[in-house]
Design an enzyme around this catalytic site. Structure first.
Site, short mmCIF file in Angstrom:
data_model
loop_
_atom_site.label_atom_id
_atom_site.label_comp_id
_atom_site.label_asym_id
_atom_site.label_seq_id
_atom_site.Cartn_x
_atom_site.Cartn_y
_atom_site.Cartn_z
N LYS C 193 31.50 41.72 42.16
CA LYS C 193 32.90 41.47 41.80
C LYS C 193 33.16 39.97 41.63
O LYS C 193 33.88 39.54 40.72
CB LYS C 193 33.83 42.03 42.88
CG LYS C 193 35.33 41.74 42.67
CD LYS C 193 35.85 42.26 41.33
CE LYS C 193 37.36 42.41 41.30
NZ LYS C 193 38.13 41.25 41.65
N GLU C 200 35.14 36.53 33.98
CA GLU C 200 36.55 36.59 33.56
C GLU C 200 37.11 35.19 33.32
O GLU C 200 37.80 34.95 32.33
CB GLU C 200 37.32 37.30 34.69
CG GLU C 200 38.77 37.58 34.48
CD GLU C 200 39.38 38.15 35.77
OE1 GLU C 200 38.94 39.23 36.21
OE2 GLU C 200 40.26 37.49 36.37
#
Lengths: 342, 342, 342, 342
Positions: C193, C200
């Site tokens: 993550k 991102e």
């Protein structure tokens, strides 16, 4: 799904992109006249319903006036083709450059054509080998009259609304929701496409770096040599993960913030080749990325991530060699450091 | 130039740096006791006037209390040596770590030693193979009492005012103009040295990149292949220069804004080897650069140039391979692009 | 679409994410016990069918053994909550940390819990405010027994196959195509993550930079002052485009190589606010991006684009001030350059 | 130290640089004719021994043939001045552009002058406000005949060997050790100066970033807000140093690997203003840095550190605003994150 505004289009350049554009247009009811220096490419499309021609003169004669001609050619071939073509055309004919030309050339070419009352339209075309089925995202520059006249062509080539749900807050009309956009006067289309590709470089680099970090998450399991030339792994126990990057790419396809077509493609590539066997990692750049960075510089706006991605491609091809050797030379001078073997 | 405050110092670690430190100290009238696992290194310095010892126990016994001991060891050997040494020492003895330890380890080690009433001093030492003649720039961390007591040692090791003219606006006293500085409590010395090396990475990269741009100023003379995978040189006539980078490095040594010791060293390296023959360009990093970037991140301050320099070193060693392969894989997926041969 | 494997789950932390997780679970037929320090949040979910509790003790008692507990808490609150909770649990109970904890803390916490025969599962959860409808992409770390037992929960929270077509080349089974993945032992979930968020950052920066370049494509229309402190626009005629960036974001949603959820969101934001009125451009970073860069450094792999994105966020918050002032100071020293007014 | 080869030189442009060049030339025994649109500047130098003129025509008449004329003008004024001047000159006259012109303009201008049998020499001049005393490092492009004829001028303007010790390995002759270099045909001088300034950007950024990291080494003493928008300082105890950056700059001047004129200047600036009070941190760029990056891109060589330095300057002037706002907009869309106040 056939168009209710069928047109005739002439296509010059029947490589993968050009041929698929013709196929997509014919499927939707448009009539296509095709030309390529490679006769086999012409014959193949003739067999699928296009009208094949064997010389530029034939090609031009086979088109009704005002003519609509799409060039889908390697960047270096556009200008010589245009030079030949322009003498054969008549006022009000329109030429679309659908390749990856530099937008500055569009400005020059549009003026040349305008002098002869011809329309020039620059059209950035994204979609790659998948465009035949998915449609191509089109970024268009040129005068409004020509762009309007060609609208049925663009509407067919573009994806249409497709699977992408409407943008909730959008209230304006226009063609953008159908996947094509008249971006402004000549050059604007290729300018937007250039920036699109610059963004593509940055997104690709971000994803590639992320996968690389995952891939090396087991670095604490490996012995690094203990010497003055090697930084030790400080916390080897924190880098003990053998992560399946193919599975990670797959899971990121659903519900994650970075879900994207590039992740879809990565998942597919890694499904076939989890270690990316067969890739040497020499990443080409074909112009748009560097032009994007130059535009950022001339506009005085920071574009650090896109620039990093461009530099990474240069590095991947070994083009930093002299600079690296200079750093080694300095280290040798001040510290007596000898380079380590590979 | 002999010191008027002669001291006794014990040196553990007689590699290039350690041996030269001992020589510089003895030249200035200090007395040195030396130890190394390599007996030959001990004998060599014994031949030059140092008192050689063959075990750590001998070494410690040979020193007067309160002892002053300098460790000049590879990073990975400091802790085990310290573990052995500490049991042999007496209250108020002082140990200097003159190597490139991570400042965070200093904090831990200083506490361990303080528990036994020992002083720990971290001392970043810059100067490389040239320090014997030029002196070493010293960045020191530790408690003031220990640092003061060791001042005669530091004053000798440091360059002194030397050739560098006084800073015109400087009015404060202190030792900085003599080339050594007590930077703060434990860790501060290695922290400042760490950042020094980070800056060094950035300056080296800037110079190396500049030379590379000069070196390739004739790129317009070369043919680039004309294909969809290669960005053309847009203005080949603007890249027709065969620049002699050795001469450029030499001219930059005098009067230019970038005049610096690194430029001096480059000029020398290029005078011997104008094409940097013999360097593969695999640039090591030994820790300080990466720790500097990590510090910047934890402090939330941008450090883009230093970070770029660090990444460039990773690239120079081929460590971007998996990321590069992932980019090639994506290009293959969306565009059917095959990698070009090298 | 109700699950055929209904479970009971306890949720601690009923902020936006926690509350929506509970709703999604209940919709699919799971039974939820909820707790939050904010009683109103508890009451609201109780009104929707959850069993509300008002103390941690009540919460724990309300759960059947072996318990399944999900923490959805700000990073700083996880450890104190865990410290309190652990004493109330029984062997074989499982605790999921679904927040954005640093994976290194997972390693420590998992050991603490294992000492008491408790299972700890780290679960990176992506999907933001849209997850209630779209589902959450889950990246999971922990021992296989616990992860298997919790599978019905993860299957419900994740998006399932949804709109995303199957990956053509994929032949393996597993849960990744359903949007959740057991990535490895403890920490692996939050590690993946973390890297996801690093990617991102890079993708966001790339898109933002691209839009900025488009936005300033009219820079040739503006007068730049003519003085020694300002670089002139060399080819103003090439920067005369007024590009509608809202339309561009919309067109990129369909058929383009950079099509992605982030582009969808940008199109929506720009549809509402074409000039991004109301945003000051102070971009927060909440940890994952910096941890990703640190991981890259410790693994010795280049990650230039992600790092550039992180630095850009620091710059956006004015954190480069001292460095910038130092550059101005140098320019003033060597060239007598005074800073220009804003 | 008077020259044994006295010449006559005409100087157009009597700003700080131009006036000091004239002074340095006159001190060494050369004769100077001067012109500037600002009459006061002319009078001042006339008072110091130069021959002042009030029109370009007067200026040209006052010079002996073949004339030697040096332009020291803002970049934007060179071409108009040249356009006026050229008509007044006679075959074999030589014009030196000593400013920071873009080397591509040199190529064009040299051709224009060659058509009239005039010599054009481009001369990059580094040394800033200190050049009067230290001499100026000169990087020269042009035809060999003109450059040779002007050698006495260049020899006087340049620093000569000065304080810098000879490069040990250097065996070649030439003028580089005297601080001036004929780098190649027209444009080569400004090309090398351009890259020099690019390197300068990178070195300045590296130093500035380093100082900033030192300056914020006390970040662990400060409270960061605890919320989901702020990354916590993980190890506050490792960031407890209050480092005196003025002292650090001073100590780095002696014996360190990064010793350089820029460090000398920083030490002076910080001695006067330890917190850099009075600098807003808006860092101008006047062209050479961006041109260097563009050259690197067109040559396909990585230049990540120099590019980072350029981007940092753009950021320092707030030019990243739109990109930053776009990032904030995306964060708001997917996560409901509101921007934090400054």
């Amino acid at each position: 799904m056939a168009t209710d505004r069928p047109m005739q289009l002439g296509m010059i350049g029947l490589g993968r992109m050009g041929a698929n554009l013709v196929r997509r247009l014919m499927r939707d009811g448009h009539q296509c006249v095709v030309y390529d220096v490679n006769e086999k490419a012409v014959q193949e499309l003739a067999g699928e319903g296009a009208r094949g021609t064997t010389t530029l003169e034939d090609f031009v004669s086979a088109l009704d006036r005002p003519r609509s001609i799409w060039l889908m050619l390697p960047v270096g071939v556009v200008q010589p083709t245009l030079d030949q073509l322009v003498g054969l055309l008549d006022p009000d004919d329109a030429v679309i450059d659908g390749g990856n030309s530099y937008y500055r050339d569009d400005i020059t070419r549009a003026k040349q054509l305008a002098d002869r009352q011809l329309h020039y339209v620059d059209c950035g075309t994204s979609g790659g080998v998948w465009g035949l089925e998915r449609g191509y995202c089109l970024m268009i520059g040129g005068d409004s009259r020509a762009v309007s006249r060609l609208d049925p062509i663009f509407a067919t080539v573009a994806p249409g609304e497709g699977d992408a749900a409407p943008t909730p807050s959008r209230t304006r009309n226009g063609t953008a929701p159908d996947g094509y956009l008249h971006c402004g006067p000549n050059g604007a289309g290729h300018f937007v496409k250039m920036v699109h590709n610059g963004v593509e470089y940055g997104m690709m680099a971000s994803l590639a770096e992320g996968l690389s970090i995952l891939r090396h998450a087991n670095t604490g399991k490996k012995d690094r040599p203990i010497d003055a030339e090697t930084a030790p792994v400080r916390d080897p126990e924190a880098y003990q993960y053998d992560i399946d990057v193919a599975d990670v790419a797959e899971v990121w396809r659903r519900g994650s913030v970075i879900g994207s077509w590039l992740v879809d493609l990565l998942a597919d590539a890694l499904a076939r080749s989890p270690n990316l066997e067969g890739f040497k990692g020499r990443v080409s750049d074909s112009g748009e990325g560097r032009w994007t960075v130059i535009a950022a510089i001339e506009e005085s706006v920071p574009a650090a991530a896109i620039t990093a991605a461009l530099n990474e491609r240069f590095e991947s091809r070994g083009l930093g060699h002299f600079a690296d050797a200079a750093m080694s030379a300095m280290r040798s001078e001040f510290g007596g450091h000898a380079e380590k073997k590979g």
